[in-house]
Design a protein around this motif. Structure first.
Motif, PDB file in Angstrom:
ATOM      1  N   PHE A  70       0.813  -1.224   0.000  1.00 19.29           N
ATOM      2  CA  PHE A  70       0.000   0.000   0.000  1.00 19.29           C
ATOM      3  C   PHE A  70       0.843   1.269   0.000  1.00 19.29           C
ATOM      4  CE2 PHE A  70      -2.427  -3.332   2.168  1.00 19.29           C
ATOM      5  CZ  PHE A  70      -3.600  -3.328   1.419  1.00 19.29           C
ATOM      6  N   VAL A  71       2.108   1.173   0.450  1.00 18.59           N
ATOM      7  CA  VAL A  71       2.906   2.393   0.606  1.00 18.59           C
ATOM      8  C   VAL A  71       4.179   2.391  -0.230  1.00 18.59           C
ATOM      9  CG1 VAL A  71       2.019   2.791   2.932  1.00 18.59           C
ATOM     10  CG2 VAL A  71       4.122   1.455   2.618  1.00 18.59           C
ATOM     11  N   SER A  72       4.563   1.241  -0.769  1.00 18.37           N
ATOM     12  CA  SER A  72       5.827   1.164  -1.504  1.00 18.37           C
ATOM     13  C   SER A  72       5.577   1.051  -3.006  1.00 18.37           C
ATOM     14  CB  SER A  72       6.644  -0.047  -1.022  1.00 18.37           C
ATOM     15  OG  SER A  72       7.810  -0.198  -1.813  1.00 18.37           O
ATOM     16  N   GLU A  73       6.473   1.640  -3.770  1.00 18.32           N
ATOM     17  CA  GLU A  73       6.372   1.542  -5.220  1.00 18.32           C
ATOM     18  C   GLU A  73       6.902   0.200  -5.735  1.00 18.32           C
ATOM     19  OE1 GLU A  73       8.369   4.823  -6.935  1.00 18.32           O
ATOM     20  OE2 GLU A  73       6.964   6.333  -6.179  1.00 18.32           O
ATOM     21  N   THR A  74       7.731  -0.456  -4.946  1.00 14.16           N
ATOM     22  CA  THR A  74       8.280  -1.766  -5.320  1.00 14.16           C
ATOM     23  C   THR A  74       8.020  -2.768  -4.193  1.00 14.16           C
ATOM     24  OG1 THR A  74      10.439  -1.133  -4.425  1.00 14.16           O
ATOM     25  CG2 THR A  74      10.070  -0.788  -6.801  1.00 14.16           C
ATOM     26  N   PRO A  75       6.776  -3.183  -4.032  1.00  6.05           N
ATOM     27  CA  PRO A  75       6.456  -4.119  -2.946  1.00  6.05           C
ATOM     28  C   PRO A  75       7.045  -5.501  -3.210  1.00  6.05           C
ATOM     29  CG  PRO A  75       4.560  -3.834  -4.373  1.00  6.05           C
ATOM     30  CD  PRO A  75       5.591  -2.847  -4.846  1.00  6.05           C
ATOM     31  N   VAL A  76       7.244  -6.227  -2.130  1.00  5.88           N
ATOM     32  CA  VAL A  76       7.743  -7.600  -2.227  1.00  5.88           C
ATOM     33  C   VAL A  76       6.561  -8.527  -2.485  1.00  5.88           C
ATOM     34  CG1 VAL A  76       8.862  -9.488  -0.977  1.00  5.88           C
ATOM     35  CG2 VAL A  76       9.707  -7.143  -0.721  1.00  5.88           C
ATOM     36  N   THR A  77       6.665  -9.317  -3.524  1.00  4.60           N
ATOM     37  CA  THR A  77       5.605 -10.260  -3.876  1.00  4.60           C
ATOM     38  C   THR A  77       6.121 -11.688  -3.708  1.00  4.60           C
ATOM     39  OG1 THR A  77       6.238 -10.363  -6.210  1.00  4.60           O
ATOM     40  CG2 THR A  77       4.724  -8.585  -5.552  1.00  4.60           C
ATOM     41  N   MET A  78       5.254 -12.642  -4.004  1.00  4.77           N
ATOM     42  CA  MET A  78       5.658 -14.040  -3.913  1.00  4.77           C
ATOM     43  C   MET A  78       6.745 -14.366  -4.932  1.00  4.77           C
ATOM     44  SD  MET A  78       4.231 -15.655  -1.435  1.00  4.77           S
ATOM     45  CE  MET A  78       4.401 -17.374  -1.889  1.00  4.77           C
ATOM     46  N   TYR A  79       6.814 -13.614  -6.005  1.00  7.89           N
ATOM     47  CA  TYR A  79       7.882 -13.823  -6.995  1.00  7.89           C
ATOM     48  C   TYR A  79       9.243 -13.562  -6.360  1.00  7.89           C
ATOM     49  CZ  TYR A  79      10.345 -13.660 -11.467  1.00  7.89           C
ATOM     50  OH  TYR A  79      11.210 -13.913 -12.507  1.00  7.89           O
ATOM     51  N   GLU A  80       9.331 -12.492  -5.571  1.00  5.50           N
ATOM     52  CA  GLU A  80      10.592 -12.172  -4.898  1.00  5.50           C
ATOM     53  C   GLU A  80      10.875 -13.128  -3.735  1.00  5.50           C
ATOM     54  OE1 GLU A  80       9.590  -8.994  -7.420  1.00  5.50           O
ATOM     55  OE2 GLU A  80       8.377  -9.667  -5.694  1.00  5.50           O
ATOM     56  N   MET A  81       9.836 -13.721  -3.147  1.00  6.36           N
ATOM     57  CA  MET A  81      10.036 -14.593  -1.988  1.00  6.36           C
ATOM     58  C   MET A  81      10.853 -15.835  -2.328  1.00  6.36           C
ATOM     59  SD  MET A  81       8.844 -13.134   0.669  1.00  6.36           S
ATOM     60  CE  MET A  81       8.916 -14.507   1.813  1.00  6.36           C
ATOM     61  N   ILE A  82      10.779 -16.281  -3.571  1.00  3.98           N
ATOM     62  CA  ILE A  82      11.597 -17.444  -3.950  1.00  3.98           C
ATOM     63  C   ILE A  82      12.847 -17.023  -4.706  1.00  3.98           C
ATOM     64  CG2 ILE A  82       9.655 -19.053  -3.964  1.00  3.98           C
ATOM     65  CD1 ILE A  82       9.574 -18.806  -7.003  1.00  3.98           C
ATOM     66  N   ARG A  83      13.098 -15.709  -4.745  1.00  3.54           N
ATOM     67  CA  ARG A  83      14.326 -15.165  -5.330  1.00  3.54           C
ATOM     68  C   ARG A  83      14.866 -14.111  -4.371  1.00  3.54           C
ATOM     69  NH1 ARG A  83      10.450 -16.216  -8.842  1.00  3.54           N
ATOM     70  NH2 ARG A  83      10.935 -17.451 -10.714  1.00  3.54           N
ATOM     71  N   PRO A  84      15.352 -14.556  -3.202  1.00  4.51           N
ATOM     72  CA  PRO A  84      15.693 -13.600  -2.139  1.00  4.51           C
ATOM     73  C   PRO A  84      17.054 -12.935  -2.272  1.00  4.51           C
ATOM     74  CG  PRO A  84      16.076 -15.837  -1.390  1.00  4.51           C
ATOM     75  CD  PRO A  84      15.513 -15.949  -2.774  1.00  4.51           C
ATOM     76  N   ALA A  85      17.818 -13.255  -3.301  1.00  6.59           N
ATOM     77  CA  ALA A  85      19.158 -12.664  -3.441  1.00  6.59           C
ATOM     78  C   ALA A  85      19.075 -11.144  -3.496  1.00  6.59           C
ATOM     79  CB  ALA A  85      19.832 -13.209  -4.699  1.00  6.59           C
ATOM     80  N   GLY A  86      19.891 -10.474  -2.661  1.00  8.03           N
ATOM     81  CA  GLY A  86      19.905  -9.018  -2.624  1.00  8.03           C
ATOM     82  C   GLY A  86      18.751  -8.408  -1.862  1.00  8.03           C
ATOM     83  N   ARG A  87      17.964  -9.212  -1.175  1.00  9.85           N
ATOM     84  CA  ARG A  87      16.824  -8.714  -0.385  1.00  9.85           C
ATOM     85  C   ARG A  87      16.953  -9.232   1.039  1.00  9.85           C
ATOM     86  NH1 ARG A  87      14.818 -10.531  -5.350  1.00  9.85           N
ATOM     87  NH2 ARG A  87      13.923  -8.878  -6.668  1.00  9.85           N
ATOM     88  N   PRO A  88      17.660  -8.513   1.902  1.00  9.81           N
ATOM     89  CA  PRO A  88      17.944  -8.998   3.265  1.00  9.81           C
ATOM     90  C   PRO A  88      16.689  -9.305   4.076  1.00  9.81           C
ATOM     91  CG  PRO A  88      19.297  -7.086   2.737  1.00  9.81           C
ATOM     92  CD  PRO A  88      18.298  -7.214   1.642  1.00  9.81           C
TER      93      PRO A  88
END
Length: 268
Positions: free
Chosen positions: A38-56
């Motif tokens: 709701f507040v971020s322009e680049t929210p974390v989705t399930m796509y990023e959850m299985i590609r966590p590199a560079g996302r601490p």
């Protein structure tokens, strides 16, 4: 379930608090990611959850999630079900912990499917990941449940001829059964190791929109868990070697505890 400790002893309470602590951290990070939609322009989705590199933060949530499942499974393995066989050694404890992981996995499948149904039919916004995530988790549930079935001696067995044998012949049949299991495991690992290794090392994915690494994770898991099943079979053989012979009847299949629970339900 029996409340008496099976194997953890004084470690039961620390395991419980570790599960609760990591579970709370997982929930907080999940809420943070949800609010980010709701507040971020680049929210974390399930796509990023299985590609966590560079996302601490994604990495931290995954670590907390796996730690929650692990410590919760260890804690739950210290309780014995009404018809559950008690552990008799290290490998029995490993199988019990794996069985609790499978229990948690089943719960996660239900949650994913419930979310998909609500998203699809209430908000007309189906997901790309719920079905594949359920398939992914179910693969491990199936494998871990097989290990648990071996530890509990609850796999399908036909006793018609076995019960007629003298004890020395029953032991011979048990040894032959374990040798057949070991032979199957050897051929499976021999024939599938290279393929599983290649898939894991290149991180082979499912080839869909969400594209989870199901082949890269499930293929090696099949070989590893079937090896655990074989070790468990050997452990069972050793544990049962000097036991008195068992005789089976159709009455053995009747679960008195379940029948009593049904009676209580009908009375209520």
């Amino acid at each position: 379930m029996e409340k008496q400790s099976l194997w953890l002893g004084g470690l039961r309470k620390p395991m419980r608090w570790l599960a609760i602590g990591f579970g709370a951290l997982t929930l907080l990070l999940f809420i943070y990611f949800v609010l980010g939609h709701f507040v971020s322009e680049t929210p974390v989705t399930m796509y990023e959850m299985i590609r966590p590199a560079g996302r601490p933060l994604v990495q931290a949530m995954l670590v907390c999630l796996f730690a929650t499942i692990l410590f919760a499974s260890i804690y739950l393995s210290d309780f014995r079900g009404a018809i559950e066989r008690a552990p008799e050694g290290f490998f029995d404890i490993v199988a019990l912990v794996c069985s609790r992981i499978a229990m948690v996995g089943t719960l996660l499948i239900v949650i994913a499917m419930f979310y998909e149904v609500v998203a699809r039919y209430v908000f007309t916004a189906p997901t790309l990941w719920a079905n594949e995530l359920s398939l992914w988790i179910a693969s491990f549930v199936f494998l871990l449940a097989g290990l648990y079935a071996m530890q509990q001696r609850s796999h399908i067995r036909i006793y018609v001829i076995y019960d007629l044998m003298p004890r020395w012949m029953q032991k011979t049949a048990d040894v032959i059964s374990v040798l057949l299991i070991a032979g199957f495991t050897f051929t499976l690992i021999w024939g599938g190791y290279n393929d599983a290794s290649v898939r894991m090392m290149r991180g082979e994915t499912f080839g869909t929109a969400w594209d989870p690494p199901i082949p890269a994770s499930v293929k090696p898991a099949i070989l590893f868990i079937i090896l655990l099943v074989t070790i468990q079979a050997v452990s069972n053989l050793i544990a049962d070697w000097n036991r008195a012979p068992e005789h089976h009847s159709p009455m053995d299949e009747i679960d008195e505890v379940e029948i009593e629970n049904i009676r209580k339900t009908l009375k209520d």
